[in-house]
Design a protein around this motif. Structure first.
Motif, mmCIF file in Angstrom:
data_model
loop_
_atom_site.group_PDB
_atom_site.id
_atom_site.type_symbol
_atom_site.label_atom_id
_atom_site.label_comp_id
_atom_site.label_asym_id
_atom_site.label_seq_id
_atom_site.Cartn_x
_atom_site.Cartn_y
_atom_site.Cartn_z
ATOM 1 N N ARG A 79 0.654 -1.199 0.109
ATOM 2 C CA ARG A 79 0.040 0.148 -0.044
ATOM 3 C C ARG A 79 0.954 1.362 -0.153
ATOM 4 O O ARG A 79 0.495 2.297 -0.660
ATOM 5 C CB ARG A 79 -1.051 -0.040 1.279
ATOM 6 C CG ARG A 79 -1.934 1.024 1.042
ATOM 7 C CD ARG A 79 -3.216 0.904 2.148
ATOM 8 N NE ARG A 79 -3.096 -0.234 2.910
ATOM 9 C CZ ARG A 79 -2.829 -0.220 4.230
ATOM 10 N NH1 ARG A 79 -2.681 0.816 4.940
ATOM 11 N NH2 ARG A 79 -2.862 -1.467 4.893
ATOM 12 N N MET A 80 1.926 1.058 0.680
ATOM 13 C CA MET A 80 3.078 2.307 0.733
ATOM 14 C C MET A 80 3.442 2.811 -0.509
ATOM 15 O O MET A 80 3.545 3.684 -0.994
ATOM 16 C CB MET A 80 4.030 1.995 1.662
ATOM 17 C CG MET A 80 3.746 2.273 3.098
ATOM 18 S SD MET A 80 5.149 2.080 4.208
ATOM 19 C CE MET A 80 6.536 2.640 3.519
ATOM 20 N N LYS A 81 3.981 1.470 -1.376
ATOM 21 C CA LYS A 81 4.220 1.745 -2.733
ATOM 22 C C LYS A 81 3.299 2.262 -3.662
ATOM 23 O O LYS A 81 3.482 3.168 -4.530
ATOM 24 C CB LYS A 81 4.899 0.434 -3.292
ATOM 25 C CG LYS A 81 6.072 0.122 -2.728
ATOM 26 C CD LYS A 81 6.659 -1.354 -3.256
ATOM 27 C CE LYS A 81 7.809 -2.021 -2.742
ATOM 28 N NZ LYS A 81 8.256 -3.365 -3.177
ATOM 29 N N GLU A 82 2.006 1.649 -3.531
ATOM 30 C CA GLU A 82 0.855 2.525 -4.212
ATOM 31 C C GLU A 82 0.476 3.800 -4.000
ATOM 32 O O GLU A 82 0.462 4.620 -4.911
ATOM 33 C CB GLU A 82 -0.288 1.719 -4.027
ATOM 34 C CG GLU A 82 -0.300 0.254 -4.707
ATOM 35 C CD GLU A 82 -1.804 -0.721 -4.186
ATOM 36 O OE1 GLU A 82 -2.447 0.061 -3.533
ATOM 37 O OE2 GLU A 82 -1.698 -1.805 -4.466
ATOM 38 N N ASP A 83 0.744 4.100 -2.739
ATOM 39 C CA ASP A 83 0.614 5.599 -2.294
ATOM 40 C C ASP A 83 1.806 6.437 -2.815
ATOM 41 O O ASP A 83 1.562 7.692 -3.160
ATOM 42 C CB ASP A 83 0.524 5.686 -0.852
ATOM 43 C CG ASP A 83 -0.774 5.086 -0.355
ATOM 44 O OD1 ASP A 83 -1.935 4.696 -1.296
ATOM 45 O OD2 ASP A 83 -0.868 5.143 1.191
ATOM 46 N N GLN A 84 3.092 6.030 -2.843
ATOM 47 C CA GLN A 84 3.909 6.782 -3.209
ATOM 48 C C GLN A 84 3.974 7.156 -4.942
ATOM 49 O O GLN A 84 3.855 8.154 -5.547
ATOM 50 C CB GLN A 84 5.378 6.201 -3.061
ATOM 51 C CG GLN A 84 5.778 6.074 -1.721
ATOM 52 C CD GLN A 84 7.125 5.365 -1.327
ATOM 53 O OE1 GLN A 84 7.331 4.420 -2.266
ATOM 54 N NE2 GLN A 84 7.609 5.278 -0.235
ATOM 55 N N GLU A 85 3.250 6.165 -5.528
ATOM 56 C CA GLU A 85 3.068 5.942 -7.129
ATOM 57 C C GLU A 85 1.886 7.260 -7.361
ATOM 58 O O GLU A 85 2.203 7.950 -8.174
ATOM 59 C CB GLU A 85 2.750 4.800 -7.859
ATOM 60 C CG GLU A 85 4.006 4.080 -7.768
ATOM 61 C CD GLU A 85 5.175 4.441 -8.780
ATOM 62 O OE1 GLU A 85 4.445 4.877 -9.765
ATOM 63 O OE2 GLU A 85 6.078 4.270 -8.159
ATOM 64 N N THR A 86 0.913 7.034 -6.478
ATOM 65 C CA THR A 86 -0.007 7.869 -6.619
ATOM 66 C C THR A 86 0.223 9.476 -6.451
ATOM 67 O O THR A 86 0.018 10.387 -6.965
ATOM 68 C CB THR A 86 -1.323 7.589 -5.550
ATOM 69 O OG1 THR A 86 -1.728 6.187 -5.880
ATOM 70 C CG2 THR A 86 -2.264 8.549 -5.773
ATOM 71 N N ARG A 87 1.219 9.519 -5.447
ATOM 72 C CA ARG A 87 1.655 10.750 -4.886
ATOM 73 C C ARG A 87 2.654 11.539 -6.120
ATOM 74 O O ARG A 87 2.640 12.525 -6.558
ATOM 75 C CB ARG A 87 2.427 10.927 -3.658
ATOM 76 C CG ARG A 87 1.327 10.973 -2.521
ATOM 77 C CD ARG A 87 2.363 11.304 -1.254
ATOM 78 N NE ARG A 87 3.100 10.312 -0.902
ATOM 79 C CZ ARG A 87 3.056 9.381 -0.053
ATOM 80 N NH1 ARG A 87 1.811 9.396 0.470
ATOM 81 N NH2 ARG A 87 3.765 8.566 0.242
ATOM 82 N N LYS A 88 3.420 10.357 -6.920
ATOM 83 C CA LYS A 88 4.331 10.821 -7.829
ATOM 84 C C LYS A 88 3.535 11.384 -9.075
ATOM 85 O O LYS A 88 3.772 12.165 -9.788
ATOM 86 C CB LYS A 88 5.345 9.684 -8.170
ATOM 87 C CG LYS A 88 6.175 9.821 -9.190
ATOM 88 C CD LYS A 88 7.031 8.936 -9.361
ATOM 89 C CE LYS A 88 7.962 8.891 -10.515
ATOM 90 N NZ LYS A 88 8.976 7.748 -10.747
ATOM 91 N N LEU A 89 2.513 10.598 -9.251
ATOM 92 C CA LEU A 89 1.502 11.067 -10.629
ATOM 93 C C LEU A 89 0.724 12.458 -10.192
ATOM 94 O O LEU A 89 0.645 13.101 -11.077
ATOM 95 C CB LEU A 89 0.531 9.789 -10.897
ATOM 96 C CG LEU A 89 1.133 8.542 -11.387
ATOM 97 C CD1 LEU A 89 -0.010 7.508 -11.588
ATOM 98 C CD2 LEU A 89 1.534 8.840 -12.822
ATOM 99 N N ILE A 90 0.392 12.524 -9.027
ATOM 100 C CA ILE A 90 -0.405 13.709 -8.668
ATOM 101 C C ILE A 90 0.539 14.862 -8.776
ATOM 102 O O ILE A 90 0.218 15.848 -9.295
ATOM 103 C CB ILE A 90 -0.979 13.704 -7.236
ATOM 104 C CG1 ILE A 90 -2.079 12.614 -7.318
ATOM 105 C CG2 ILE A 90 -1.570 14.934 -6.617
ATOM 106 C CD1 ILE A 90 -2.785 12.505 -6.034
ATOM 107 N N ARG A 91 1.830 14.777 -8.250
ATOM 108 C CA ARG A 91 3.008 15.655 -8.355
ATOM 109 C C ARG A 91 3.178 15.912 -9.679
ATOM 110 O O ARG A 91 3.329 17.113 -10.314
ATOM 111 C CB ARG A 91 4.080 15.374 -7.542
ATOM 112 C CG ARG A 91 5.029 16.452 -7.111
ATOM 113 C CD ARG A 91 6.046 15.966 -6.342
ATOM 114 N NE ARG A 91 5.662 15.251 -5.377
ATOM 115 C CZ ARG A 91 6.148 13.944 -4.919
ATOM 116 N NH1 ARG A 91 7.190 13.533 -5.905
ATOM 117 N NH2 ARG A 91 5.811 13.069 -4.021
#
Length: 197
Positions: A128-140
């Motif tokens: 879940r942490m990896k998914e959240d990091q990918e999501t934050r990266k895409l949002i950024r």
């Protein structure tokens, strides 16, 4: 001999030093695991005593002395868990503990199953942490692109080109004007800024 040497008042006080957040996460999660193992052992002993009581019809639980701690995590498992816990961000530590406790309450596992549940919760959280990091990266990335496109839109809205305006200099006018005066040669249309604000 002075009294201050007995109480060590002259020595610096190192008890409340700051710990590394990763170490604190590892300690917290490993303490939670050992606590849940002890609780599972206690529940398992109570179930066994209840089963004996029902089977024999007599309560001998006051005569039986149980070992304090019979199940222990192997050193290999402990290293594996500590490594997995060190990957968990401190902001996820509380949700890991809550999720682990929910699963314990839901399944009421045996002692060996507690370790498996802990492993599952750690792996799930790391995923879940990896998914959240990918999501934050895409949002950024999206917000950066949006900021650039918004700045381009504001630039476009401020600067306007009027190609059919009567005051645009053409090449032929430039040639004519260069002979008449020593003014600068115009090679592009004139840009005008309209202030709408």
């Amino acid at each position: 001999m002075s009294i201050s040497s007995w109480f060590k008042w002259n020595e610096p006080y190192h008890r409340f030093t700051q710990k590394n957040p990763t170490d604190m996460v590892v300690e917290t999660l490993m303490m939670e695991l050992s606590w849940q193992i002890k609780q599972a052992e206690k529940m398992q002993r109570e179930r066994e005593d209840e089963y004996r009581r029902i089977k024999t019809g007599v309560d001998y639980s006051w005569l039986v002395s149980h070992p304090q701690h019979s199940y222990d995590v192997t050193p290999g498992e402990r290293l594996e868990f500590e490594e997995a816990c060190s990957k968990i961000h401190p902001s996820y530590c509380g949700p890991v503990v809550l999720r682990f406790r929910q699963l314990i309450d839901e399944y009421e596992p045996e002692v060996q199953e507690v370790v498996q549940l802990f492993r599952f919760v750690l792996q799930d959280t790391i995923g879940r942490m990896k998914e959240d990091q990918e999501t934050r990266k895409l949002i950024r990335q999206w917000s950066n692109k949006r900021t650039v496109s918004q700045s381009m839109m504001t630039f476009k809205s401020r600067v306007r080109i009027y190609p059919f305006s009567s005051n645009i200099k053409t090449v032929s006018e430039d040639v004519e004007q260069s002979f008449v005066s020593a003014r600068r040669v115009w090679s592009m249309p004139e840009f005008k800024t309209i202030k709408d604000f």
